[in-house]
Motif scaffolding. Structure first.
Motif, PDB file in Angstrom:
ATOM      1  N   ASN A  69       0.818  -1.204   0.000  1.00 41.02           N
ATOM      2  CA  ASN A  69       0.000   0.000   0.000  1.00 41.02           C
ATOM      3  C   ASN A  69       0.859   1.264   0.000  1.00 41.02           C
ATOM      4  O   ASN A  69       1.783   1.396   0.802  1.00 41.02           O
ATOM      5  CB  ASN A  69      -0.925   0.013   1.219  1.00 41.02           C
ATOM      6  CG  ASN A  69      -1.954   1.122   1.114  1.00 41.02           C
ATOM      7  OD1 ASN A  69      -2.556   1.320   0.066  1.00 41.02           O
ATOM      8  ND2 ASN A  69      -2.142   1.852   2.192  1.00 41.02           N
ATOM      9  N   ASP A  70       0.541   2.179  -0.896  1.00 46.00           N
ATOM     10  CA  ASP A  70       1.230   3.473  -0.972  1.00 46.00           C
ATOM     11  C   ASP A  70       2.737   3.322  -1.190  1.00 46.00           C
ATOM     12  O   ASP A  70       3.538   4.119  -0.689  1.00 46.00           O
ATOM     13  CB  ASP A  70       0.971   4.300   0.294  1.00 46.00           C
ATOM     14  CG  ASP A  70      -0.485   4.711   0.415  1.00 46.00           C
ATOM     15  OD1 ASP A  70      -1.240   4.498  -0.551  1.00 46.00           O
ATOM     16  OD2 ASP A  70      -0.853   5.258   1.468  1.00 46.00           O
ATOM     17  N   GLU A  87      -6.044   6.010  -5.868  1.00 41.77           N
ATOM     18  CA  GLU A  87      -5.342   6.483  -4.672  1.00 41.77           C
ATOM     19  C   GLU A  87      -5.707   5.683  -3.416  1.00 41.77           C
ATOM     20  O   GLU A  87      -4.863   5.438  -2.563  1.00 41.77           O
ATOM     21  CB  GLU A  87      -5.703   7.959  -4.476  1.00 41.77           C
ATOM     22  CG  GLU A  87      -5.055   8.638  -3.295  1.00 41.77           C
ATOM     23  CD  GLU A  87      -5.521  10.090  -3.173  1.00 41.77           C
ATOM     24  OE1 GLU A  87      -6.468  10.490  -3.875  1.00 41.77           O
ATOM     25  OE2 GLU A  87      -4.925  10.813  -2.359  1.00 41.77           O
ATOM     26  N   HIS A  88      -6.983   5.294  -3.326  1.00 40.33           N
ATOM     27  CA  HIS A  88      -7.454   4.600  -2.124  1.00 40.33           C
ATOM     28  C   HIS A  88      -7.979   3.213  -2.477  1.00 40.33           C
ATOM     29  O   HIS A  88      -8.192   2.889  -3.648  1.00 40.33           O
ATOM     30  CB  HIS A  88      -8.560   5.405  -1.432  1.00 40.33           C
ATOM     31  CG  HIS A  88      -8.146   6.788  -1.048  1.00 40.33           C
ATOM     32  ND1 HIS A  88      -6.955   7.063  -0.412  1.00 40.33           N
ATOM     33  CD2 HIS A  88      -8.768   7.983  -1.226  1.00 40.33           C
ATOM     34  CE1 HIS A  88      -6.860   8.369  -0.203  1.00 40.33           C
ATOM     35  NE2 HIS A  88      -7.943   8.959  -0.693  1.00 40.33           N
ATOM     36  N   LYS A 115       1.426   6.049  -3.837  1.00 39.92           N
ATOM     37  CA  LYS A 115       0.035   6.371  -3.469  1.00 39.92           C
ATOM     38  C   LYS A 115      -0.961   5.278  -3.860  1.00 39.92           C
ATOM     39  O   LYS A 115      -2.066   5.226  -3.317  1.00 39.92           O
ATOM     40  CB  LYS A 115      -0.402   7.672  -4.155  1.00 39.92           C
ATOM     41  CG  LYS A 115       0.237   8.923  -3.572  1.00 39.92           C
ATOM     42  CD  LYS A 115      -0.257  10.162  -4.287  1.00 39.92           C
ATOM     43  CE  LYS A 115       0.414  11.410  -3.744  1.00 39.92           C
ATOM     44  NZ  LYS A 115       0.089  12.590  -4.596  1.00 39.92           N
ATOM     45  N   ILE A 116      -0.604   4.425  -4.801  1.00 36.23           N
ATOM     46  CA  ILE A 116      -1.579   3.464  -5.349  1.00 36.23           C
ATOM     47  C   ILE A 116      -2.033   2.470  -4.288  1.00 36.23           C
ATOM     48  O   ILE A 116      -1.207   1.867  -3.584  1.00 36.23           O
ATOM     49  CB  ILE A 116      -0.974   2.740  -6.563  1.00 36.23           C
ATOM     50  CG1 ILE A 116      -0.863   3.723  -7.734  1.00 36.23           C
ATOM     51  CG2 ILE A 116      -1.807   1.518  -6.940  1.00 36.23           C
ATOM     52  CD1 ILE A 116      -0.058   3.198  -8.913  1.00 36.23           C
ATOM     53  N   SER A 117      -3.364   2.310  -4.197  1.00 32.89           N
ATOM     54  CA  SER A 117      -3.942   1.373  -3.232  1.00 32.89           C
ATOM     55  C   SER A 117      -4.877   0.345  -3.864  1.00 32.89           C
ATOM     56  O   SER A 117      -5.185  -0.676  -3.243  1.00 32.89           O
ATOM     57  CB  SER A 117      -4.703   2.138  -2.139  1.00 32.89           C
ATOM     58  OG  SER A 117      -3.834   2.957  -1.395  1.00 32.89           O
TER      59      SER A 117
END
Ligand SMILES: [Ca+2]
Length: 122
Positions: A69-70, A87-88, A115-117
């Motif tokens: 995550n991120d 992003e989330h 940032k990629i989730s």
């Protein structure tokens, strides 16, 4: 005798040209022990497909999980669909990258870095 030596020099020069041509063809996707399988979306923690990584089958991943995550800095979409990266978790937040089928990003860029989730076909 001298002719044979010259021929050898020419052959060496040709080999060098062949090698540099292969080097230029770096538009090809990453090929290494961590190679991304066909049909997967693969993400790496560092640019140029290095560092920690996660290879996910299919086009959708609602939550990349705490391990990645991120942290994504490079990625490869080896599916047959365009994939959007969010992003989330659960495909929320900003759309950080839109990657056509079979394409890759050796560096997702500052706006998307770490940032990629989640991701899915889009
Ligand atoms: Ca995130």
């Amino acid at each position: 005798m001298k002719k044979a030596l010259l021929a050898g020099v020419v052959a060496t020069a040709c080999a060098a040209v062949t090698m540099s041509t292969a080097g230029i063809a770096q538009a090809s996707p990453p090929k290494n022990p961590n190679d991304c399988p066909n049909g997967y979306v693969c993400v790496w923690g560092d640019i140029n497909y290095e560092g920690r990584y996660l290879f996910n089958p299919g086009t959708d991943r609602a939550n990349v999980g705490s391990f990645m995550n991120d942290l994504t800095s490079s990625l490869w979409n080896r599916t047959g669909s365009q994939v959007c990266f969010y992003e989330h978790a659960d495909f929320r937040g900003a759309t950080l990258a839109i990657v056509p089928a079979g394409s890759w990003l050796s560096n997702v860029g500052p706006a998307a870095n770490d940032k990629i989730s989640s991701w899915r076909d889009c």
